[in-house]
Design an enzyme around this catalytic site. Sequence first.
Site, short mmCIF file in Angstrom:
data_model
loop_
_atom_site.label_atom_id
_atom_site.label_comp_id
_atom_site.label_asym_id
_atom_site.label_seq_id
_atom_site.Cartn_x
_atom_site.Cartn_y
_atom_site.Cartn_z
CB ALA A 7 -0.95 -0.03 1.20
CB ALA A 8 3.01 2.79 2.58
NE ARG A 18 -0.73 12.07 -10.25
CZ ARG A 18 -1.99 11.92 -9.81
NH1 ARG A 18 -2.52 12.81 -8.99
NH2 ARG A 18 -2.71 10.89 -10.20
CD GLU A 29 6.59 -6.85 -1.42
OE1 GLU A 29 6.49 -5.69 -1.00
OE2 GLU A 29 6.44 -7.87 -0.71
CB CYS A 39 -8.59 -4.59 3.40
SG CYS A 39 -7.45 -3.44 4.18
NE ARG A 66 1.24 4.74 -13.44
CZ ARG A 66 0.54 4.84 -12.31
NH1 ARG A 66 -0.10 3.78 -11.83
NH2 ARG A 66 0.46 5.98 -11.67
CG ASP A 279 -0.10 -1.51 7.64
OD1 ASP A 279 -0.76 -0.45 7.55
OD2 ASP A 279 -0.51 -2.61 7.25
CD1 TRP A 431 -36.49 13.81 14.93
CD2 TRP A 431 -34.64 15.06 14.95
NE1 TRP A 431 -36.86 15.12 15.11
CE2 TRP A 431 -35.74 15.91 15.13
CE3 TRP A 431 -33.35 15.63 14.91
CZ2 TRP A 431 -35.62 17.29 15.28
CZ3 TRP A 431 -33.24 17.00 15.07
CH2 TRP A 431 -34.34 17.82 15.25
#
Lengths: 450, 450
Positions: A7-8, A18, A29, A39, A66, A279, A431
């Site tokens: 993720a990070a 970018r 990795e 998840c 990319r 994490d 309500w």
Amino acid sequence: MIAGGVAAGMSAASRALRQNPEADVVVFERGEYISYGACGLPYVLGGDVDSFGDLIARTPAQMRARGIGVRLRHEVTGVDARARTITVVDHHSGRSTHEPYDKLLIATGVSAIRPDWAKTDLGGVHVLRDIPDGQAIEATISGGAKRAVIVGGGYIGLELAETLHCRGLSVVVVEKGPEVAGRMLDGEYQVRVRAELESNGVEIRCGTTVEGLTGKGDCVTGVQTDHGLIRADMVIVAVGVRPNVELARAAGARIGKTGAVAVNTRQETGVDGVYSAGDNTESTHRVTRRKVHIPLGLTANRMGRVAGVNMAGGDATFPGVVGSSIFKTFALGAARTGLTQTEADALGLNAASVDVSSTDHAGYYSTAKPIYVRLTAERGTGRLLGAQLVCQNHESVKRVDVVAALLHGRGKVQDLFETDLSYAPPFSGVWDVLLVAADRLSREIGRKQE
Amino acid sequence: MIAGGVAAGMSAASRALRQNPEADVVVFERGEYISYGACGLPYVLGGDVDSFGDLIARTPAQMRARGIGVRLRHEVTGVDARARTITVVDHHSGRSTHEPYDKLLIATGVSAIRPDWAKTDLGGVHVLRDIPDGQAIEATISGGAKRAVIVGGGYIGLELAETLHCRGLSVVVVEKGPEVAGRMLDGEYQVRVRAELESNGVEIRCGTTVEGLTGKGDCVTGVQTDHGLIRADMVIVAVGVRPNVELARAAGARIGKTGAVAVNTRQETGVDGVYSAGDNTESTHRVTRRKVHIPLGLTANRMGRVAGVNMAGGDATFPGVVGSSIFKTFALGAARTGLTQTEADALGLNAASVDVSSTDHAGYYSTAKPIYVRLTAERGTGRLLGAQLVCQNHESVKRVDVVAALLHGRGKVQDLFETDLSYAPPFSGVWDVLLVAADRLSREIGRKQE
């Protein structure tokens, strides 16, 4: 250079490029997959997601196209921050090399905790952190497992309880604490979560400590606890995670009291050129202003973005968290944000809570279900501190985000009460339960007419 | 004394009595029912609510047991604010009496607009504002109606389109404007709403003006439009509402430019002892600071509470609205809060919008549906102005409330982007569509790195 490609790490890589299209971005990795939604692992096993491959947001080939270098099964094992080099082990060849870096991001994530009794070669014993873990669990299920014991009643354990039950296994959840979801919710709400599992046929054994495993041949046959043996041909160890801080420590970064890597709001570790995100990294809680370690997907992605922008010469800051989390088990959704009453008490805050039960839709509407809300605020100031919600229409607890938005801006109970929420009978009561709770809490803390 | 016993009136009565248990609270209601959820009327017809009686929150007997006087079929027709008396007509007996008051609340609501062509005695022609209207529609359906024309493509018309279609009628919606949902959403989002109706078999005729009705005997047989005749044995007139301001005007209260009763934040009209609350009353839009007339259930209830507290000697203020509304038609949910781009332009604001499409749940999750969001903000300041959402999992658009909460506090786009929203795959993507929209809008308005 980025150590860790989930993720990070991958968020940082994309953002860095970018920010500076000329940047030379390489991700190492140690595993076989990058950029996957961890998840979602329980939902592949449960069938709500077709295959593990669907969890992969971008493949290495797509990232390379990319302009991002991706080295799978390459683990960064050492850092010389003065020389600005890293040691990289290629798990294909076993060879180790040194690589120079200009900026280094440590995004090494967390590992599932394996207590001593779980350090075993017995087949059928699993954790669930990554895709290979998921594939191993799938193989055990497909291999005919009938009885599963899930050790740990946190949200991963409870998500998996539904999954495995729906796959036809009998499921026992063993939790050493007094209740399930103990770190997420206050007691009354933990009980509602347990009731949902039990009413669906999952057996819950709280206050039970695992002492060992039994096996026959190379297969697990049971879990030995302080309350006796539970037969099992599959055991999931879901007792928590610990941040992978070894690399950060080797780089000279400070490890916080939370046990995770300490950073400033720019995700800088304080060691020149070394960032940490995801994490494995602490964040600041906006409600308490304290450092916390709450490893969750959005937080990891967000930290990664901030790190990526800054590494590439931009200027971004991580805003902190308010402790929002949510999960589903069977029909039930449970969510919380901010602090529970228990947490507020532990911090010495002068907090008050109200409990409100209402319906998630207009009470007269066909699909309406009971919804239970605890709202917590600080006496005196009227500041909102947190909310907990439980409902058997699981999506209805997503309204916790309204409270999260107010916590972000240090809003008061009165702000929540005055918010012009949308209303039609298929969506809420006139309500909404959040407004009812805010009204009662305002009176409770005596700040109603301020 | 309270004139009007539905949302605002009954809220005021309850609150006044809570504020001052000694208060002598009497509610005059010209109709036969009090305290009912008018927003639920389409859902009784559709079967999502069992009976009209289910919409009644409290019966007159229940209110009387709490010490609130309720006079049904009693209409307040005049006020002498100097003498502090009202004229009350008893529609049972036709007799008129004068009653003294200390404080008077005017909660006379709105009436459905009936254009000249709709002022007819033909059977099968209806509006839908109250329970007797709903019962009359039910009688027409049960009587064998086959072809319905709904005149007006606002949310009530579109809710009813689903209802009547599901009851087996062929349904044509006639809208004189260029699109349905025209007052609620910007053009692209109107189109998505129309597509949902059309794909379910509802015929939509926009840019079509009704000129008259045709009938045979005492039954309607068709709707004459500027584009020809549409056969129908049932016609619902849903072209809007107008505030019932006659009583307020008679009391000497000011009618605002919006056409509704002008009040201060305490719901005071400026005429000593005379309050106004509910659908007949203006409110202040917190985003624009202008007076608006947006008659909706929560607003009416909230105004009623404020009036009731103040009438009984307390001190409450109405916080204003941010223009949140939501509706469902078939599977589709549509929601908005704040301003649309069209509205912002009309007000001369320097507004920018981004459109984002994503999925409401994690993209790989089985029940995920596309969700479309337009987020609007002010250039320069970065202040959030509004949001519009459309999704075929109708409940997923309820996240509009997160934006409503931020609008309440005059939050910025960056605040939305930084909010720690809850995430798990069955609830949202890791970057919820609101966060994606906020990120893009930040860049669009060039305030990203402020």
